[in-house]
Motif scaffolding. Structure first.
Motif, PDB file in Angstrom:
ATOM      1  N   THR A   1       0.995  -1.076  -0.030  1.00 46.80           N
ATOM      2  CA  THR A   1      -0.180  -0.167  -0.021  1.00 46.80           C
ATOM      3  C   THR A   1       0.802   1.180   0.119  1.00 46.80           C
ATOM      4  O   THR A   1       2.125   1.056   0.068  1.00 46.80           O
ATOM      5  CB  THR A   1      -0.855   0.129   1.061  1.00 46.80           C
ATOM      6  OG1 THR A   1      -0.211  -0.010   2.421  1.00 46.80           O
ATOM      7  CG2 THR A   1      -1.778  -1.306   1.325  1.00 46.80           C
ATOM      8  N   ALA A   2       0.268   2.422  -0.195  1.00 42.33           N
ATOM      9  CA  ALA A   2       0.864   3.724  -0.176  1.00 42.33           C
ATOM     10  C   ALA A   2       0.244   4.760   0.142  1.00 42.33           C
ATOM     11  O   ALA A   2      -1.214   4.695   0.113  1.00 42.33           O
ATOM     12  CB  ALA A   2       1.485   4.090  -1.588  1.00 42.33           C
ATOM     13  N   SER A   3       0.519   5.787   0.934  1.00 40.65           N
ATOM     14  CA  SER A   3      -0.195   6.825   1.311  1.00 40.65           C
ATOM     15  C   SER A   3      -0.426   8.066   0.372  1.00 40.65           C
ATOM     16  O   SER A   3       0.719   8.179  -0.312  1.00 40.65           O
ATOM     17  CB  SER A   3       0.300   7.377   2.540  1.00 40.65           C
ATOM     18  OG  SER A   3      -0.526   8.575   3.147  1.00 40.65           O
ATOM     19  N   VAL A   4      -1.324   8.479  -0.095  1.00 43.20           N
ATOM     20  CA  VAL A   4      -1.374   9.948  -0.892  1.00 43.20           C
ATOM     21  C   VAL A   4      -0.997  11.001  -0.276  1.00 43.20           C
ATOM     22  O   VAL A   4      -1.368  11.348   0.855  1.00 43.20           O
ATOM     23  CB  VAL A   4      -3.153  10.077  -1.209  1.00 43.20           C
ATOM     24  CG1 VAL A   4      -3.008  11.280  -2.163  1.00 43.20           C
ATOM     25  CG2 VAL A   4      -3.808   8.687  -1.900  1.00 43.20           C
ATOM     26  N   SER A   5      -0.064  11.458  -0.799  1.00 41.61           N
ATOM     27  CA  SER A   5       0.709  12.775  -0.029  1.00 41.61           C
ATOM     28  C   SER A   5       1.065  13.854  -1.474  1.00 41.61           C
ATOM     29  O   SER A   5       0.735  13.422  -2.411  1.00 41.61           O
ATOM     30  CB  SER A   5       2.015  12.079   0.290  1.00 41.61           C
ATOM     31  OG  SER A   5       2.685  11.586  -0.554  1.00 41.61           O
ATOM     32  N   ARG A   6       1.555  14.725  -0.802  1.00 43.45           N
ATOM     33  CA  ARG A   6       1.934  15.956  -1.582  1.00 43.45           C
ATOM     34  C   ARG A   6       3.385  15.654  -1.799  1.00 43.45           C
ATOM     35  O   ARG A   6       4.237  15.283  -1.180  1.00 43.45           O
ATOM     36  CB  ARG A   6       1.715  17.240  -1.058  1.00 43.45           C
ATOM     37  CG  ARG A   6       0.250  17.383  -0.682  1.00 43.45           C
ATOM     38  CD  ARG A   6      -0.197  18.982  -0.323  1.00 43.45           C
ATOM     39  NE  ARG A   6      -1.520  19.154  -0.654  1.00 43.45           N
ATOM     40  CZ  ARG A   6      -2.143  19.626  -1.524  1.00 43.45           C
ATOM     41  NH1 ARG A   6      -1.614  19.690  -2.631  1.00 43.45           N
ATOM     42  NH2 ARG A   6      -3.544  19.757  -1.443  1.00 43.45           N
TER      43      ARG A   6
ATOM     44  N   ASP B   1       4.256  20.753  -5.146  1.00 41.62           N
ATOM     45  CA  ASP B   1       3.615  20.520  -3.830  1.00 41.62           C
ATOM     46  C   ASP B   1       2.028  20.370  -4.640  1.00 41.62           C
ATOM     47  O   ASP B   1       1.015  20.838  -3.980  1.00 41.62           O
ATOM     48  CB  ASP B   1       3.363  21.882  -3.044  1.00 41.62           C
ATOM     49  CG  ASP B   1       2.540  21.636  -1.691  1.00 41.62           C
ATOM     50  OD1 ASP B   1       2.818  20.517  -1.210  1.00 41.62           O
ATOM     51  OD2 ASP B   1       2.007  22.820  -1.391  1.00 41.62           O
ATOM     52  N   VAL B   2       1.997  19.173  -5.000  1.00 42.56           N
ATOM     53  CA  VAL B   2       0.892  18.538  -5.682  1.00 42.56           C
ATOM     54  C   VAL B   2       0.461  17.143  -5.081  1.00 42.56           C
ATOM     55  O   VAL B   2       1.278  16.500  -4.585  1.00 42.56           O
ATOM     56  CB  VAL B   2       0.792  18.408  -7.340  1.00 42.56           C
ATOM     57  CG1 VAL B   2       1.024  19.829  -7.915  1.00 42.56           C
ATOM     58  CG2 VAL B   2       1.902  17.525  -7.807  1.00 42.56           C
ATOM     59  N   LEU B   3      -0.843  16.912  -4.937  1.00 38.83           N
ATOM     60  CA  LEU B   3      -1.374  15.379  -4.607  1.00 38.83           C
ATOM     61  C   LEU B   3      -0.801  14.482  -5.467  1.00 38.83           C
ATOM     62  O   LEU B   3      -1.182  14.560  -6.642  1.00 38.83           O
ATOM     63  CB  LEU B   3      -2.713  15.413  -4.298  1.00 38.83           C
ATOM     64  CG  LEU B   3      -3.331  14.765  -3.351  1.00 38.83           C
ATOM     65  CD1 LEU B   3      -2.892  15.098  -1.674  1.00 38.83           C
ATOM     66  CD2 LEU B   3      -5.142  14.918  -3.080  1.00 38.83           C
ATOM     67  N   THR B   4      -0.298  13.545  -5.106  1.00 37.35           N
ATOM     68  CA  THR B   4       0.320  12.201  -5.722  1.00 37.35           C
ATOM     69  C   THR B   4       0.108  11.044  -4.978  1.00 37.35           C
ATOM     70  O   THR B   4      -0.111  10.820  -4.094  1.00 37.35           O
ATOM     71  CB  THR B   4       1.692  12.531  -6.033  1.00 37.35           C
ATOM     72  OG1 THR B   4       2.400  12.552  -4.823  1.00 37.35           O
ATOM     73  CG2 THR B   4       2.067  13.919  -6.772  1.00 37.35           C
ATOM     74  N   LEU B   5       0.076  10.040  -5.754  1.00 41.06           N
ATOM     75  CA  LEU B   5       0.043   8.477  -5.557  1.00 41.06           C
ATOM     76  C   LEU B   5       0.918   7.615  -6.688  1.00 41.06           C
ATOM     77  O   LEU B   5       1.162   8.411  -7.977  1.00 41.06           O
ATOM     78  CB  LEU B   5      -1.368   7.962  -5.492  1.00 41.06           C
ATOM     79  CG  LEU B   5      -2.361   8.139  -6.483  1.00 41.06           C
ATOM     80  CD1 LEU B   5      -1.886   7.219  -7.954  1.00 41.06           C
ATOM     81  CD2 LEU B   5      -3.497   7.669  -6.036  1.00 41.06           C
TER      82      LEU B   5
END
Length: 393
Positions: free
Chosen positions: A36-41, A290-294
């Motif tokens: 799994t991975a966390s949605v982050s900036r 600084d954008v939301l990424t996965l």
């Protein structure tokens, strides 16, 4: 059946049994995990790499249009010059003689022209009064026109000779630094078919440029205004900044490889960059800060109900699908996988920008992985037919 054949058959059976045992034991000992991975900036970047050459922004080759001997040279390598400054002189003896000859020829042509002009005006007046024949008037007119043409030719020759004498005095066309000097005092230069280069002057070494050769597969991503970093072998620990100022349309083909020249501004306030240095260029074709990424792998994840069920996970709406223009990811909430419809933006390959559909901090499924238990402190799998370590039976 002979005893030898029986022994060989038993050995083959034992070998096959060992192989089957090895792989069955390997499969049974493997453990499935859900990555799994966390949605982050974060920052998304795409880059194009190339090599190029450091060059002065303005570089002028100073030559001469007349042949002769270099009489005096007043500058050397790295000399700072101003526009109009005298930098060299050629021998002017021959050119001065040509000027004197042209002046004499001009004086003679002028005298002849003035005489024939007065004669023509008299003949014209007499012809109007019908005191001379048409033939005499035509001869006077013809002689006058010949004298006028000769006088015009002498005037043009005078301009050319004066200009050539001026070319013997060589001055700098710009403010700058002499980076090349191709002649010595006493050397003869010939300007028969092409203008020989005597000096090369760079305008301002504090403002340089890099001309990089970008591969045809990458040139479509390169645009004016993109940020560039580059390094040179002379200063391996320094990173220089620049910007794409021009993408040239002319293609260069070398050994069947097509490249395009990209011009990059290179600020050089400390004068470290020198003309001719090879630059290793990185062009940032995409920069999103600084954008939301996965992870991009999350967009390709397809849940396996059987495998996930064995690991204790439950899938909500396993038949979910994304509409056109959207993408599907699976959010992990405890032991439950929920479908999430999202919109995506730019991608850097490993990471993808999220525009909407999921929030920062949420957990998404990325992949199913297989973990092999570590035995005896060694993670490497061992064949049963390989000898064990000393002291092991």
């Amino acid at each position: 059946m002979s005893t030898k054949k029986i022994i060989i058959g038993i050995a083959v059976l034992l070998l096959l049994g060992g192989i089957i045992y090895f792989f069955m034991n390997r499969s049974s000992s493997a453990k499935m995990n859900l990555a799994t991975a966390s949605v982050s900036r974060s920052t998304i970047t795409n880059m194009v790499t190339a090599t190029g050459t450091v060059e002065p922004l303005v570089e002028v080759e100073v030559g001469t249009q007349v042949s002769g001997i270099i009489d005096k040279i007043y500058v050397d390598y790295n000399s700072t010059v101003k526009k109009g400054q005298l930098i060299a002189e050629m021998d002017k003896v021959t050119l001065a003689a040509e000027l004197a000859s042209a002046e004499a020829q001009l004086s003679s042509s002028k005298a002849e022209f003035e005489y024939q002009q007065r004669n023509y005006e008299r003949s014209k007046l007499l012809h109007e009064r019908q005191l001379i024949s048409d033939t005499d008037f035509e001869n006077a007119t013809y002689t006058y026109q010949i004298a006028k043409a000769s006088y015009d030719q002498s005037q043009a020759s005078m301009v050319r000779v004066r200009q050539n004498l001026g070319y013997a005095t060589i001055t700098s066309p710009i403010d700058g630094i002499v980076i090349s000097r191709a002649v010595e005092e006493g050397q003869t230069v010939a300007a028969g078919f092409s203008t020989p280069t005597l000096f090369t002057i760079a305008n301002d070494l504090a403002q340089m440029e890099v001309v990089a050769d970008v591969d045809e597969a990458d040139i479509g991503q390169v645009e004016e205004g993109q940020r560039v970093t580059f390094s040179v072998d002379a200063y391996p620990n320094d990173i220089f900044e620049g910007e794409v100022t021009q993408v040239r349309l002319e293609a260069t083909v070398t050994s069947n490889v097509v490249t395009y020249e990209v011009v990059i501004s290179a600020y050089n306030p400390d004068l470290k960059l020198k003309p001719g240095l090879t630059a290793n260029v990185t062009i940032y074709t995409l920069e999103r800060n600084d954008v939301l990424t996965l992870p991009t792998r999350a967009l390709r994840f397809v849940p396996d109900p059987d495998a996930l069920s064995k690991m204790g996970y439950e899938i909500t709406n396993p038949e979910a699908d994304a509409p056109a223009g959207k993408r599907l990811v699976w959010e992990v909430q405890g032991t439950t996988l929920l479908p999430k419809i999202i919109s995506i933006g730019a991608t850097s390959g490993s990471m993808t920008e999220i525009i909407e559909g999921i929030n920062e901090g949420q957990i998404v499924a990325v992949d199913l992985t297989t973990e092999t238990p570590v035995q005896n402190g060694n993670n490497a799998e061992r064949s049963p037919f390989m000898p064990g370590p000393p002291g092991r039976r």
